[in-house]
Write a protein that holds these residues in place. Structure first.
Motif, PDB file in Angstrom:
ATOM      1  N   UNK A   1     158.116 -20.030  35.896  1.00 53.11           N
ATOM      2  CA  UNK A   1     158.636 -21.016  35.004  1.00 53.11           C
ATOM      3  C   UNK A   1     157.368 -21.373  33.929  1.00 53.11           C
ATOM      4  N   UNK A   2     157.991 -21.901  32.751  1.00 56.98           N
ATOM      5  CA  UNK A   2     157.041 -22.454  31.783  1.00 56.98           C
ATOM      6  C   UNK A   2     156.739 -23.836  32.214  1.00 56.98           C
ATOM      7  N   UNK A   3     155.743 -24.573  31.563  1.00 55.79           N
ATOM      8  CA  UNK A   3     155.481 -25.794  32.215  1.00 55.79           C
ATOM      9  C   UNK A   3     156.405 -26.902  31.710  1.00 55.79           C
ATOM     10  N   UNK A   4     156.982 -26.702  30.354  1.00 61.18           N
ATOM     11  CA  UNK A   4     158.097 -27.517  29.879  1.00 61.18           C
ATOM     12  C   UNK A   4     159.414 -26.571  29.653  1.00 61.18           C
ATOM     13  N   UNK A   5     160.631 -26.700  30.456  1.00 57.31           N
ATOM     14  CA  UNK A   5     161.461 -25.797  30.551  1.00 57.31           C
ATOM     15  C   UNK A   5     162.172 -25.926  28.940  1.00 57.31           C
TER      16      UNK A   5
END
Length: 112
Positions: A44-48
Motif C-alpha cells: 500500500x502507498x502512504x496516501x491511497x
C-alpha cells in the motif's frame, strides 16, 4: 471375409483406445494455469490514490456506486476480521470504498 473385418475393427478400437489413454496421460501432466481473476498484489502507498483504491476493489476508477458497493462487499467477505482476515486489510478495503465513493476522510471513523 468376416474375420478380416472383425480383425480390422478390433485393431482400430485398440489404436483408438491407446490414443485416448495417451491423451489422458498428457492432460493429467499439463501445468496448472490458474484461470481466476488476479487481485492487487502490491503493497500500500502512504496516501491511497483512486487508482490504488480501484485495484484493491477490482473495479474501474470511475465505477458507479452500485459496482463499488458490490465489489466492496465481495472483497470484505473474503477478508473480514471476524472470519480470520486482517484488521489492517479491512481498514484498507474500507478506505478504498470511501475514496471511490467520494466521501471525505473526516466523515468516517474507519481510519482510526
Amino acid at each position: 471375409m468376416e474375420p478380416l473385418i472383425t480383425g480390422m475393427s478390433v485393431g482400430a478400437a485398440a489404436l483408438c483406445g491407446r490414443w485416448c489413454i495417451q491423451a489422458w496421460q498428457a492432460f493429467k501432466t499439463r501445468p496448472i494455469i490458474p484461470r481466476t481473476r488476479r487481485f492487487y498484489e502490491g503493497g500500500f502507498q502512504p496516501v491511497m490514490t483512486r487508482r490504488e483504491a480501484a485495484l484493491i476493489l477490482g473495479v474501474r476508477e470511475h465505477a458507479v456506486m452500485e459496482k463499488i458497493k458490490e465489489a466492496h462487499r465481495r472483497v470484505m467477505v473474503a477478508n473480514h476480521p471476524d472470519q480470520g482476515g486482517s484488521i489492517y486489510l479491512a481498514k484498507k478495503i474500507n478506505e478504498a470504498k470511501v475514496l471511490l465513493m467520494g466521501r471525505t476522510q473526516g466523515s468516517s471513523s474507519v481510519f482510526t
